[in-house]
Design a protein around this motif. Structure first.
Motif, PDB file in Angstrom:
ATOM      1  N   ASP A 144       0.893  -1.615   0.302  1.00  0.00           N
ATOM      2  CA  ASP A 144      -0.307   0.154  -0.364  1.00  0.00           C
ATOM      3  C   ASP A 144       0.880   1.364  -0.183  1.00  0.00           C
ATOM      4  OD1 ASP A 144      -2.706  -1.786   0.029  1.00  0.00           O
ATOM      5  OD2 ASP A 144      -2.436  -1.801   2.319  1.00  0.00           O
ATOM      6  N   SER A 145       2.892   1.213  -0.251  1.00  0.00           N
ATOM      7  CA  SER A 145       3.126   2.522  -0.470  1.00  0.00           C
ATOM      8  C   SER A 145       3.996   2.256  -1.634  1.00  0.00           C
ATOM      9  CB  SER A 145       3.749   2.498   1.339  1.00  0.00           C
ATOM     10  OG  SER A 145       4.978   1.125   0.836  1.00  0.00           O
ATOM     11  N   ILE A 146       4.562   3.413  -1.335  1.00  0.00           N
ATOM     12  CA  ILE A 146       5.458   3.720  -2.490  1.00  0.00           C
ATOM     13  C   ILE A 146       7.012   3.299  -2.623  1.00  0.00           C
ATOM     14  CG2 ILE A 146       6.381   5.451  -4.006  1.00  0.00           C
ATOM     15  CD1 ILE A 146       4.083   7.069  -4.082  1.00  0.00           C
ATOM     16  N   ILE A 147       7.202   2.633  -3.272  1.00  0.00           N
ATOM     17  CA  ILE A 147       8.684   1.890  -2.963  1.00  0.00           C
ATOM     18  C   ILE A 147       9.747   2.320  -3.414  1.00  0.00           C
ATOM     19  CG2 ILE A 147      10.554   0.182  -3.524  1.00  0.00           C
ATOM     20  CD1 ILE A 147       8.227  -1.544  -4.098  1.00  0.00           C
ATOM     21  N   ASP A 148      10.363   2.745  -1.640  1.00  0.00           N
ATOM     22  CA  ASP A 148      11.739   4.028  -2.373  1.00  0.00           C
ATOM     23  C   ASP A 148      12.733   3.152  -2.666  1.00  0.00           C
ATOM     24  OD1 ASP A 148      12.501   6.528  -1.328  1.00  0.00           O
ATOM     25  OD2 ASP A 148      13.992   5.398  -0.352  1.00  0.00           O
ATOM     26  N   PHE A 149      13.388   3.684  -4.055  1.00  0.00           N
ATOM     27  CA  PHE A 149      14.595   2.614  -4.431  1.00  0.00           C
ATOM     28  C   PHE A 149      15.572   2.797  -3.428  1.00  0.00           C
ATOM     29  CE2 PHE A 149      18.254   2.462  -7.596  1.00  0.00           C
ATOM     30  CZ  PHE A 149      18.279   1.178  -7.469  1.00  0.00           C
ATOM     31  N   ILE A 182      13.318 -14.316  -8.918  1.00  0.00           N
ATOM     32  CA  ILE A 182      12.931 -13.071  -8.571  1.00  0.00           C
ATOM     33  C   ILE A 182      12.933 -11.629  -8.804  1.00  0.00           C
ATOM     34  CG2 ILE A 182      14.524 -10.698  -6.830  1.00  0.00           C
ATOM     35  CD1 ILE A 182      15.916 -13.672  -5.712  1.00  0.00           C
ATOM     36  N   MET A 183      12.926 -11.378 -10.207  1.00  0.00           N
ATOM     37  CA  MET A 183      12.854 -10.306 -11.043  1.00  0.00           C
ATOM     38  C   MET A 183      10.764 -10.647 -11.358  1.00  0.00           C
ATOM     39  SD  MET A 183      15.548  -8.138 -11.518  1.00  0.00           S
ATOM     40  CE  MET A 183      15.752  -8.451 -10.117  1.00  0.00           C
ATOM     41  N   LEU A 184      10.972 -11.867 -11.787  1.00  0.00           N
ATOM     42  CA  LEU A 184       9.614 -12.468 -11.854  1.00  0.00           C
ATOM     43  C   LEU A 184       8.087 -11.952 -10.596  1.00  0.00           C
ATOM     44  CD1 LEU A 184       6.771 -13.512 -13.979  1.00  0.00           C
ATOM     45  CD2 LEU A 184       7.566 -15.817 -13.005  1.00  0.00           C
ATOM     46  N   LEU A 185       9.002 -12.238  -9.505  1.00  0.00           N
ATOM     47  CA  LEU A 185       8.606 -12.423  -8.435  1.00  0.00           C
ATOM     48  C   LEU A 185       7.835 -10.574  -7.572  1.00  0.00           C
ATOM     49  CD1 LEU A 185       6.830 -13.653  -5.810  1.00  0.00           C
ATOM     50  CD2 LEU A 185       9.738 -13.456  -4.512  1.00  0.00           C
ATOM     51  N   CYS A 186       9.333  -9.706  -7.864  1.00  0.00           N
ATOM     52  CA  CYS A 186       8.922  -8.316  -8.037  1.00  0.00           C
ATOM     53  C   CYS A 186       7.756  -8.291  -9.083  1.00  0.00           C
ATOM     54  CB  CYS A 186      10.504  -7.948  -8.068  1.00  0.00           C
ATOM     55  SG  CYS A 186      11.552  -8.153  -6.611  1.00  0.00           S
ATOM     56  N   GLY A 189       4.779  -8.423  -8.078  1.00  0.00           N
ATOM     57  CA  GLY A 189       4.589  -7.774  -6.703  1.00  0.00           C
ATOM     58  C   GLY A 189       4.499  -6.202  -6.618  1.00  0.00           C
ATOM     59  N   GLY A 190       4.565  -5.390  -7.958  1.00  0.00           N
ATOM     60  CA  GLY A 190       4.494  -4.527  -8.145  1.00  0.00           C
ATOM     61  C   GLY A 190       5.477  -3.491  -7.726  1.00  0.00           C
ATOM     62  N   TYR A 191       6.935  -4.342  -7.747  1.00  0.00           N
ATOM     63  CA  TYR A 191       8.364  -3.595  -7.934  1.00  0.00           C
ATOM     64  C   TYR A 191       7.771  -2.241  -9.281  1.00  0.00           C
ATOM     65  CZ  TYR A 191      13.066  -2.077  -6.088  1.00  0.00           C
ATOM     66  OH  TYR A 191      13.763  -1.681  -5.773  1.00  0.00           O
ATOM     67  N   PRO A 192       8.482  -1.445  -9.055  1.00  0.00           N
ATOM     68  CA  PRO A 192       8.914  -0.874 -10.400  1.00  0.00           C
ATOM     69  C   PRO A 192       9.829  -1.453 -11.580  1.00  0.00           C
ATOM     70  CG  PRO A 192       8.713   0.651  -7.884  1.00  0.00           C
ATOM     71  CD  PRO A 192       8.866  -0.245  -7.515  1.00  0.00           C
ATOM     72  N   ILE A 193       9.234  -0.849 -12.935  1.00  0.00           N
ATOM     73  CA  ILE A 193      10.022  -1.616 -13.478  1.00  0.00           C
ATOM     74  C   ILE A 193      10.783  -0.601 -14.231  1.00  0.00           C
ATOM     75  CG2 ILE A 193       9.628  -2.589 -15.851  1.00  0.00           C
ATOM     76  CD1 ILE A 193       7.118  -2.447 -16.294  1.00  0.00           C
ATOM     77  N   ALA A 197      14.744  -2.666 -14.225  1.00  0.00           N
ATOM     78  CA  ALA A 197      16.052  -2.615 -15.145  1.00  0.00           C
ATOM     79  C   ALA A 197      17.096  -2.172 -14.942  1.00  0.00           C
ATOM     80  CB  ALA A 197      14.667  -1.387 -16.510  1.00  0.00           C
ATOM     81  N   GLY A 198      17.271  -0.875 -13.927  1.00  0.00           N
ATOM     82  CA  GLY A 198      18.979  -0.925 -13.576  1.00  0.00           C
ATOM     83  C   GLY A 198      19.251  -2.201 -12.813  1.00  0.00           C
ATOM     84  N   ILE A 199      18.514  -2.620 -11.900  1.00  0.00           N
ATOM     85  CA  ILE A 199      18.854  -3.868 -11.350  1.00  0.00           C
ATOM     86  C   ILE A 199      19.633  -5.606 -12.234  1.00  0.00           C
ATOM     87  CG2 ILE A 199      18.388  -6.143  -9.749  1.00  0.00           C
ATOM     88  CD1 ILE A 199      18.206  -3.913  -8.606  1.00  0.00           C
ATOM     89  N   ILE A 200      18.365  -5.404 -13.136  1.00  0.00           N
ATOM     90  CA  ILE A 200      19.274  -6.468 -14.493  1.00  0.00           C
ATOM     91  C   ILE A 200      20.857  -5.840 -14.975  1.00  0.00           C
ATOM     92  CG2 ILE A 200      18.903  -6.719 -16.375  1.00  0.00           C
ATOM     93  CD1 ILE A 200      15.884  -7.438 -15.905  1.00  0.00           C
TER      94      ILE A 200
END
Length: 406
Positions: A144-149, A182-186, A189-193, A197-200
């Protein structure tokens, strides 16, 4: 008979279709494992066929015991346990790397031996499962919150990086599979795309640096990078060791025909070093033909569908993500195993879940399925109940903000 089924049903919970599919794969595994064990006995001189079959039965029994107890545990507890297990699996991975040696010229730093039962345990498989649960926990807590990178770099990607960093030197295929899952799960799960891309990109850069370092200092990680490169090169080279295995697997598949040669009548099992584990699908095709292979594919397909149903019916975000995180990698691993056997991908060392021999693979698969069954058994648990029940002192370890009840 009806009363017996009712009695059994009173002890098991969750999706009965998943129970049936897992039992079907386990029962079927006895035939190809017993047949392929002749390679270990008469070629490698390792035990007897009956001994190998009994060992496989014991490992399956232990796996089902694990699955039974896990499925009767409320899945909300897995959230907190994953926090405790992160440092434990990191220590296990370090110990495994430290005690690993070379066996027959190959690095064995992916196994530790359990003294009591004399079975090798692959710590990377457990670590991968734990990090998937941890990732599901993190994403569910921030639904319910915006994920802070910047915040996620420390609390999510920090533990993930540590675990993958200690898996990578000994087991590249498991590292790649866990990272992709983990990429698929994120993503689910709504982790910002844009952050993904940066993590990949960072992961690719780290892998390149690791390979260059290993090449520059080969004594640090003997044989591993060379093994990766040889497996990729052997994908199109029939003269290499891996190419030899793939060629024999292709012969087994080609001679299987529509109905196969029959149970126990495989010829190529005598030439495939990993006929009871990595290349067991080729033996299945040779002995049971296209029809038998199709039935195996059908079971995994139905299992995929039931996992989708389990995720859709889960009453909480954590439950949905848990099913995706620990359930779908089982099917993904099966696909990779079959792709290797049919020469659609390079050799990875991934077993066929619930069919191949091997203690760690069986136990971790049963542990993951037990978690899925726990979710299906608690489909009526609400988000508020899960949040209330999961509030515990473990949150203080990572200074995680408490989430207000809806």
């Amino acid at each position: 008979m009806s009363s017996l089924l009712q009695h059994i049903k009173s002890y098991i919970k969750g999706d009965l279709f998943i129970w049936a599919l897992v039992a079907l794969l386990a029962l079927f595994s006895f035939m190809p494992v017993y047949s392929a064990s002749t390679n270990l006995v008469y070629v490698a001189g390792n035990g007897t066929t009956i001994g190998i079959l009994v060992k496989h039965a014991v490992l399956l029994l232990m796996g089902f015991i694990i699955m039974f107890f896990i499925h009767r545990t409320p899945y909300r507890y897995f959230s907190g346990v994953s926090v405790v297990m992160i440092p434990i699996v990191i220590v296990l991975l370090i110990v495994t790397l430290a005690q690993g040696t070379t066996i027959g010229g190959a690095n064995a730093a992916r196994w530790i031996r359990i003294p009591i039962i004399g079975v090798g345990f692959q710590t990377s498989t457990l670590a991968g499962l734990v990090i998937m649960v941890y990732t599901a926990r993190y994403l569910a807590k921030r639904k319910d919150s915006i994920i802070d990178f910047k915040e996620s770099l420390f609390r999510l990607w920090g533990p993930i990086a540590l675990v993958l960093m200690f898996i990578l030197p000994a087991n590249f295929s498991t590292t790649a599979i866990v990272f992709m899952m983990i990429m698929l799960l994120c993503f689910v799960g709504g982790y910002p795309i844009k952050y993904l891309a940066g993590i990949i990109g960072a992961g690719i850069v780290f892998l390149m640096l690791f390979v260059l370092t290993a090449k520059a200092f080969p004594g640090l990680m003997p044989n591993r990078v060379d093994t990766w490169m040889s497996r990729i090169e052997s994908f199109s080279d029939d003269e290499s060791k891996e190419g030899y295995q793939v060629e024999n697997a292709k012969i087994a598949i080609a001679t299987g025909g529509l109905t196969g040669k029959g149970p126990g009548k495989s010829v190529q099992k005598n030439f495939l070093p990993q006929s009871s584990s990595d290349f067991i699908f080729a033996i299945i095709v040779e002995e049971y033909g296209l029809f038998g292979a199709g039935m195996v594919l059908l079971v995994y397909f139905v299992l995929t569908f039931r996992l989708y149903v389990a995720a859709k019916k889960a009453g909480t975000i954590f439950g949905k993500l848990l099913v995706v995180g620990v359930g779908f990698p089982i099917v993904f691993q099966a696909i990779i195993n079959m792709m290797v056997a049919t020469n659609l991908g390079p050799v990875t060392g991934q077993t066929l879940p619930l069919i191949s021999s091997g203690g760690t693979s069986i136990w971790m698969t049963c542990l993951a399925i037990g978690m899925v069954l726990s979710v299906t058994a608690s489909a009526n648990v609400t988000e508020e109940e899960l949040e209330t029940a999961s509030e515990d002192p473990l949150e203080k370890l990572y200074h995680t903000e408490e989430i207000e009840e809806a």
